[in-house]
Motif scaffolding. Structure first.
Motif, PDB file in Angstrom:
ATOM      1  N   MET A   1      33.137  41.036  36.191  1.00 49.35           N
ATOM      2  CA  MET A   1      32.026  40.381  37.112  1.00 49.35           C
ATOM      3  C   MET A   1      32.101  39.062  37.058  1.00 49.35           C
ATOM      4  SD  MET A   1      29.159  43.359  36.722  1.00 49.35           S
ATOM      5  CE  MET A   1      28.390  42.969  38.286  1.00 49.35           C
ATOM      6  N   TYR A   2      31.956  38.386  38.180  1.00 49.39           N
ATOM      7  CA  TYR A   2      32.019  36.862  38.229  1.00 49.39           C
ATOM      8  C   TYR A   2      30.594  36.401  39.089  1.00 49.39           C
ATOM      9  CZ  TYR A   2      36.838  38.459  38.027  1.00 49.39           C
ATOM     10  OH  TYR A   2      38.195  38.834  37.613  1.00 49.39           O
ATOM     11  N   TRP A   3      30.377  35.262  38.602  1.00 45.84           N
ATOM     12  CA  TRP A   3      29.491  34.382  39.481  1.00 45.84           C
ATOM     13  C   TRP A   3      29.840  33.200  39.711  1.00 45.84           C
ATOM     14  CZ3 TRP A   3      24.949  35.588  41.368  1.00 45.84           C
ATOM     15  CH2 TRP A   3      24.363  36.715  40.914  1.00 45.84           C
ATOM     16  N   TYR A   4      29.767  32.775  41.040  1.00 52.33           N
ATOM     17  CA  TYR A   4      30.300  31.790  41.834  1.00 52.33           C
ATOM     18  C   TYR A   4      29.212  30.783  42.517  1.00 52.33           C
ATOM     19  CZ  TYR A   4      35.196  33.562  41.653  1.00 52.33           C
ATOM     20  OH  TYR A   4      36.392  34.347  41.408  1.00 52.33           O
ATOM     21  N   ARG A   5      29.545  29.641  42.771  1.00 53.01           N
ATOM     22  CA  ARG A   5      28.527  28.955  43.715  1.00 53.01           C
ATOM     23  C   ARG A   5      29.567  28.329  44.811  1.00 53.01           C
ATOM     24  NH1 ARG A   5      25.703  23.880  40.905  1.00 53.01           N
ATOM     25  NH2 ARG A   5      25.356  23.469  42.899  1.00 53.01           N
ATOM     26  N   GLN A   6      28.664  28.258  45.787  1.00 46.84           N
ATOM     27  CA  GLN A   6      29.464  27.459  46.827  1.00 46.84           C
ATOM     28  C   GLN A   6      28.818  26.301  47.357  1.00 46.84           C
ATOM     29  OE1 GLN A   6      29.691  29.802  50.547  1.00 46.84           O
ATOM     30  NE2 GLN A   6      31.227  28.253  51.482  1.00 46.84           N
ATOM     31  N   ASP A   7      29.297  25.354  47.446  1.00 47.23           N
ATOM     32  CA  ASP A   7      28.928  24.014  48.011  1.00 47.23           C
ATOM     33  C   ASP A   7      29.767  23.306  48.843  1.00 47.23           C
ATOM     34  OD1 ASP A   7      28.228  24.110  44.510  1.00 47.23           O
ATOM     35  OD2 ASP A   7      26.430  23.935  46.048  1.00 47.23           O
ATOM     36  N   PRO A   8      29.098  22.458  49.891  1.00 45.02           N
ATOM     37  CA  PRO A   8      30.055  21.961  50.867  1.00 45.02           C
ATOM     38  C   PRO A   8      30.888  21.008  50.127  1.00 45.02           C
ATOM     39  CG  PRO A   8      27.603  21.997  51.563  1.00 45.02           C
ATOM     40  CD  PRO A   8      27.573  22.404  50.107  1.00 45.02           C
TER      41      PRO A   8
ATOM     42  N   GLY B   1      24.333  24.312  32.350  1.00 44.67           N
ATOM     43  CA  GLY B   1      23.206  24.612  32.869  1.00 44.67           C
ATOM     44  C   GLY B   1      22.863  26.166  33.089  1.00 44.67           C
ATOM     45  N   TYR B   2      23.774  26.805  33.008  1.00 49.96           N
ATOM     46  CA  TYR B   2      23.726  28.439  33.298  1.00 49.96           C
ATOM     47  C   TYR B   2      24.373  29.289  32.221  1.00 49.96           C
ATOM     48  CZ  TYR B   2      24.646  26.414  38.128  1.00 49.96           C
ATOM     49  OH  TYR B   2      24.531  25.857  39.282  1.00 49.96           O
ATOM     50  N   SER B   3      23.487  30.425  31.955  1.00 47.34           N
ATOM     51  CA  SER B   3      23.922  31.280  31.038  1.00 47.34           C
ATOM     52  C   SER B   3      23.851  32.787  31.709  1.00 47.34           C
ATOM     53  CB  SER B   3      22.728  31.426  29.816  1.00 47.34           C
ATOM     54  OG  SER B   3      21.610  31.706  30.292  1.00 47.34           O
ATOM     55  N   VAL B   4      24.446  33.581  31.220  1.00 49.40           N
ATOM     56  CA  VAL B   4      24.869  34.957  31.629  1.00 49.40           C
ATOM     57  C   VAL B   4      24.412  35.865  30.564  1.00 49.40           C
ATOM     58  CG1 VAL B   4      26.232  34.351  33.602  1.00 49.40           C
ATOM     59  CG2 VAL B   4      27.124  34.959  31.472  1.00 49.40           C
ATOM     60  N   SER B   5      24.215  37.037  31.206  1.00 44.68           N
ATOM     61  CA  SER B   5      24.316  38.469  30.266  1.00 44.68           C
ATOM     62  C   SER B   5      24.825  39.881  30.848  1.00 44.68           C
ATOM     63  CB  SER B   5      22.830  38.611  29.770  1.00 44.68           C
ATOM     64  OG  SER B   5      22.073  38.986  30.589  1.00 44.68           O
ATOM     65  N   ARG B   6      25.383  40.501  30.304  1.00 41.64           N
ATOM     66  CA  ARG B   6      25.833  41.785  30.703  1.00 41.64           C
ATOM     67  C   ARG B   6      25.671  42.851  29.753  1.00 41.64           C
ATOM     68  NH1 ARG B   6      31.718  43.213  33.163  1.00 41.64           N
ATOM     69  NH2 ARG B   6      31.078  45.214  34.369  1.00 41.64           N
ATOM     70  N   SER B   7      24.422  43.561  29.678  1.00 41.00           N
ATOM     71  CA  SER B   7      24.116  44.472  28.844  1.00 41.00           C
ATOM     72  C   SER B   7      24.389  45.744  29.232  1.00 41.00           C
ATOM     73  CB  SER B   7      22.372  44.641  28.476  1.00 41.00           C
ATOM     74  OG  SER B   7      21.835  44.752  29.849  1.00 41.00           O
TER      75      SER B   7
ATOM     76  N   ASP C   1      30.870  41.191  26.845  1.00 38.05           N
ATOM     77  CA  ASP C   1      32.111  39.981  26.954  1.00 38.05           C
ATOM     78  C   ASP C   1      31.880  39.211  28.088  1.00 38.05           C
ATOM     79  OD1 ASP C   1      33.858  42.773  25.816  1.00 38.05           O
ATOM     80  OD2 ASP C   1      33.069  41.289  24.736  1.00 38.05           O
ATOM     81  N   THR C   2      31.488  37.885  27.892  1.00 39.69           N
ATOM     82  CA  THR C   2      31.450  36.677  29.012  1.00 39.69           C
ATOM     83  C   THR C   2      32.378  35.541  28.764  1.00 39.69           C
ATOM     84  OG1 THR C   2      29.631  35.989  28.140  1.00 39.69           O
ATOM     85  CG2 THR C   2      29.217  37.773  29.446  1.00 39.69           C
ATOM     86  N   ASP C   3      32.597  34.704  29.521  1.00 42.39           N
ATOM     87  CA  ASP C   3      33.292  33.693  29.322  1.00 42.39           C
ATOM     88  C   ASP C   3      32.777  32.736  30.356  1.00 42.39           C
ATOM     89  OD1 ASP C   3      36.680  32.942  28.016  1.00 42.39           O
ATOM     90  OD2 ASP C   3      34.947  31.657  28.012  1.00 42.39           O
ATOM     91  N   LYS C   4      33.141  31.123  29.911  1.00 39.48           N
ATOM     92  CA  LYS C   4      32.701  30.176  30.973  1.00 39.48           C
ATOM     93  C   LYS C   4      33.658  30.011  31.953  1.00 39.48           C
ATOM     94  CE  LYS C   4      29.937  27.742  27.269  1.00 39.48           C
ATOM     95  NZ  LYS C   4      30.136  26.627  26.593  1.00 39.48           N
ATOM     96  N   GLY C   5      33.392  29.633  33.222  1.00 41.81           N
ATOM     97  CA  GLY C   5      34.050  29.038  34.196  1.00 41.81           C
ATOM     98  C   GLY C   5      33.948  27.591  34.204  1.00 41.81           C
ATOM     99  N   GLU C   6      34.445  27.015  35.342  1.00 42.09           N
ATOM    100  CA  GLU C   6      34.643  25.457  35.361  1.00 42.09           C
ATOM    101  C   GLU C   6      33.315  24.817  35.671  1.00 42.09           C
ATOM    102  OE1 GLU C   6      36.151  23.967  39.276  1.00 42.09           O
ATOM    103  OE2 GLU C   6      36.392  26.066  39.933  1.00 42.09           O
TER     104      GLU C   6
END
Lengths: 110, 113
Positions: free
Chosen positions: B32-39, B63-69, B54-59
């Motif tokens: 699973m992934y989280w993206y942001r889209q900006d102009p 300022g963000y954190s994630v969780s997958r329980s 099990d998570t890892d950082k993107g680029e």
């Protein structure tokens, strides 16, 4: 420092004609490339991909060409249809992640 | 269509408040992934998960954190929202990693005032 560039923010094409969307990249280690299409207010959807062992991949009206020496790929849509109007992103595969270009907005007019 | 939903779909919040976005899938996909889209930036990867817990950082993970329980849910948290985090956020899922087709959710439009 963008690794993936889609230098044409927008493209307008008449229905029935060919649409050519271009993508340039800087990292010669990229060896797998994907194209995604995005309609307004929706998430992107996968369109077509190509591996570096090929220089062309075709799927119906969509063909992707890869020129590794030039670090350039292009998406051809023939014939273009009004329903193809969307934003197109090229996305090379980096280490464990896709690296998306900035997108090209295609408008197909009647 | 892949069974992937995002909530909320729209949110307006104030600077400094915490915000949590939820991504829910019914496909039992591992990634699973989280993206942001900006102009002017296309889609940029914030964080991703390759399994439960099990998570890892993107680029753009600052300022963000994630969780997958559990397999079906991937949460994105902005601990203290800033105006620079105003964006459209997309969740995506895939069965076999980034090279496999990623299926995207409909997006969450977040405005931080």
């Amino acid at each position: 420092d963008q690794q993936v560039k889609q230098n044409s923010p927008s493209l307008s094409v008449q229905e029935g004609r060919i649409s050519i969307l271009n993508c340039d990249y800087t990292n010669s280690m990229f060896d797998y490339f994907l194209w995604y299409k995005k309609y307004p207010a929706e998430g992107p959807t996968f369109l077509i991909s190509i591996s570096s062992i090929k220089d062309k991949n075709e799927d119906g009206r969509f063909t992707v060409f890869l020129n590794k020496s030039a670090k350039h790929l292009s998406l051809h849509i023939v014939p273009s249809q009004p329903g193809d109007s969307a934003v197109y992103f090229c996305a090379p595969l980096g280490t464990d992640k896709l690296i998306f270009g900035t997108g090209t907005r295609l408008q197909v007019f009647p | 269509d892949a069974g992937i939903t995002q909530s909320p779909r729209h949110k307006v919040t104030e600077t400094g408040t915490p915000v949590t976005l939820r991504c829910h899938q019914t496909e039992n996909h591992r990634y699973m992934y989280w993206y942001r889209q900006d102009p002017g930036h296309g889609l940029r990867l914030i964080h991703y998960s390759y399994g439960v817990k099990d998570t890892d950082k993107g680029e753009v993970s600052d300022g963000y954190s994630v969780s997958r329980s559990k397999t079906e849910d991937f949460l994105l948290t902005l601990e203290s929202a800033t105006s620079s985090q105003t964006s459209v956020y997309f969740c995506a899922i895939s069965s076999g990693g980034a090279a496999d087709t990623q299926y995207f959710g409909p997006g969450t439009r977040l405005t931080v005032l």
